[in-house]
Design an enzyme around this catalytic site. Structure first.
Site, PDB file in Angstrom:
ATOM      1  N   ARG A  74      72.637  55.491   7.322  1.00  0.00           N
ATOM      2  CA  ARG A  74      72.281  55.114   8.692  1.00  0.00           C
ATOM      3  C   ARG A  74      73.377  55.522   9.678  1.00  0.00           C
ATOM      4  O   ARG A  74      73.081  55.885  10.814  1.00  0.00           O
ATOM      5  CB  ARG A  74      71.987  53.616   8.783  1.00  0.00           C
ATOM      6  CG  ARG A  74      70.785  53.190   7.945  1.00  0.00           C
ATOM      7  CD  ARG A  74      70.322  51.785   8.279  1.00  0.00           C
ATOM      8  NE  ARG A  74      69.590  51.726   9.531  1.00  0.00           N
ATOM      9  CZ  ARG A  74      68.277  51.925   9.646  1.00  0.00           C
ATOM     10  NH1 ARG A  74      67.544  52.220   8.593  1.00  0.00           N
ATOM     11  NH2 ARG A  74      67.688  51.827  10.826  1.00  0.00           N
TER      12      ARG A  74
ATOM     13  N   GLU B 154      60.070  51.590  11.793  1.00  0.00           N
ATOM     14  CA  GLU B 154      60.968  50.672  12.496  1.00  0.00           C
ATOM     15  C   GLU B 154      60.801  50.741  14.009  1.00  0.00           C
ATOM     16  O   GLU B 154      60.390  51.765  14.556  1.00  0.00           O
ATOM     17  CB  GLU B 154      62.429  51.010  12.152  1.00  0.00           C
ATOM     18  CG  GLU B 154      62.761  50.983  10.678  1.00  0.00           C
ATOM     19  CD  GLU B 154      64.170  51.490  10.400  1.00  0.00           C
ATOM     20  OE1 GLU B 154      65.068  51.233  11.230  1.00  0.00           O
ATOM     21  OE2 GLU B 154      64.377  52.143   9.356  1.00  0.00           O
TER      22      GLU B 154
END
EC number: 2.4.2.-
Length: 388
Positions: free
Chosen positions: A50, A152
């Site tokens: 990430r 998301e």
């Protein structure tokens, strides 16, 4: 205009909930900037993925709080197989109105994946396709559903506490303890075991034998039993789920039928060499200490898919299990209510028969109850099932 839905979700350690209710859901970068002491749930490999993905404006995913449309996903499964217990985790529900913010980003899958597209609100042509993952119950790597179910909503820096609508936890005891920890704030704390891949309920009949209401394909048992016919067709019920989710099992089933290795009264054990945990968890192939293998026991309950199930064949198959489970190396077993539901047999007949044989096994056994209709509590009691 975004279609309305109820909630988005944030996965965290339960000890972080008091701080989240006070400060909001912060991005990982913001947590570091404010030197907030929190319990981390993600390992270094997830963190690095990430941190390393950059947007066009050079911002990292680390700068965003990430909310899932469906929290019951491969990432949560990964946390649980890595050693965290359901009681260690909380799922924070966030009001759908967070989607009205102009600075949010939407992804069509796990944001850390190179296959995933990240969109501004104005760039999305069909948000319904992305949001539809909230209705997905299982996933596969091959068709992309494993990535897509982790779609998301990325919120820069912080989700204000005012957006938080509820906290989901694994059971009533955890809920009670959390309510005390947050000083009984006016926010619902809801026990929902299904969010955490747990059964709705479990009834222990003996030391080794339990009745379970839930999804058998998230069982941690070594061997999963699937009701089948002897003509190689998987059309409905659990069998159709297997055909889609585990196509290799379907191929083995057809081959066993052609070779007459699977016959009425004689189940066929497919000793699959891959792990269901690795299949279900995000980056599961990189994890250690997983259930090393998930086997499938193909159990004929009817001769032809057009027929109803036959109790005599089921009893013969149960006898085969008792006589062969040790020799075959079966260490734990999950079994559906054989012949019930689409098979047309009644639990009042099948339940006591299954228990009579399965209590003889010296391994953990879970019988998964039929979901088509509610079974009277009296028919779930040890007296009814074990003394009949």
């Amino acid at each position: 205009m975004f279609p309305r839905f109820r909630e988005l979700y944030y996965i965290t350690h339960i000890d972080n909930v008091p701080s989240i209710l006070e400060k909001g859901i912060l991005s990982h970068a913001e947590i570091e900037r404010q030197s907030i002491n929190c319990k981390k749930v993600y390992d270094n490999s997830i963190v690095l993925k990430r941190k390393s993905r950059l947007l066009a404006d050079n911002r990292s995913l680390w700068e965003f709080a990430n909310l899932y449309f469906q929290p019951r996903n491969p990432m949560l499964y990964r946390l649980l197989v890595q050693g965290l217990k359901p009681k260690d985790l909380a799922i924070v529900a966030v009001k759908w109105t967070i989607m009205k913010r102009d600075d949010i980003l939407i992804t069509d899958g796990n944001a850390a994946s190179s296959e995933t597209q990240i969109y501004r609100k104005s760039e999305i042509k069909n948000i319904k396709n992305i949001i539809s993952v909230k209705d997905m119950e299982y996933w596969r790597e091959e068709d992309g559903s494993k990535r897509k179910i982790m779609a998301e909503c990325l919120v820069p820096q912080c989700v204000d506490p005012r957006y938080i609508s509820a906290i989901y936890v694994s059971d009533h005891e955890v809920a009670s303890n959390l309510k005390k920890a947050i000083n009984n704030r006016n926010i619902p704390v809801i026990p929902d075991p299904t969010f955490f891949f747990l059964p709705n309920r479990e009834i222990k009949l003996t030391q080794n034998l339990s009745l379970v209401e839930g999804d058998m394909f998230f069982s941690r048992m070594q061997t999963l039993t699937v009701s089948v016919n002897t003509v190689g067709v998987m059309g409905k019920g659990l069998a159709s789920r297997v055909k889609y989710q585990f196509p290799d099992v379907y191929v083995v089933f057809q081959d066993a039928c052609k070779k007459k290795e699977l016959e009425f009264g004689k189940p066929y054990l497919y000793k699959r060499e891959s792990s269901l945990d690795a299949f279900l968890a995000e980056d599961g192939e990189k994890l250690s200490d997983l259930n090393h293998q998930t086997w499938f026991l193909l159990f004929p309950t009817k001769r032809h898919w057009k027929n109803m199930s036959e109790i005599k064949g089921i009893e013969s198959g149960l006898r085969w299990i008792v006589e062969n489970y040790k020799k075959e190396g079966i260490k734990s077993l999950a079994v559906p209510a054989l012949g019930c539901g689409l098979g047309g047999l009644e639990w009042s007949i099948v339940g006591p028969l299954m228990c009579r044989y399965l209590t003889k096994l010296e391994i953990p056994v879970q019988i998964y109850l039929p979901l088509e209709k509610r079974i009277p509590d009296v028919q779930l009691s040890p007296k009814f099932l074990l003394d009949s």
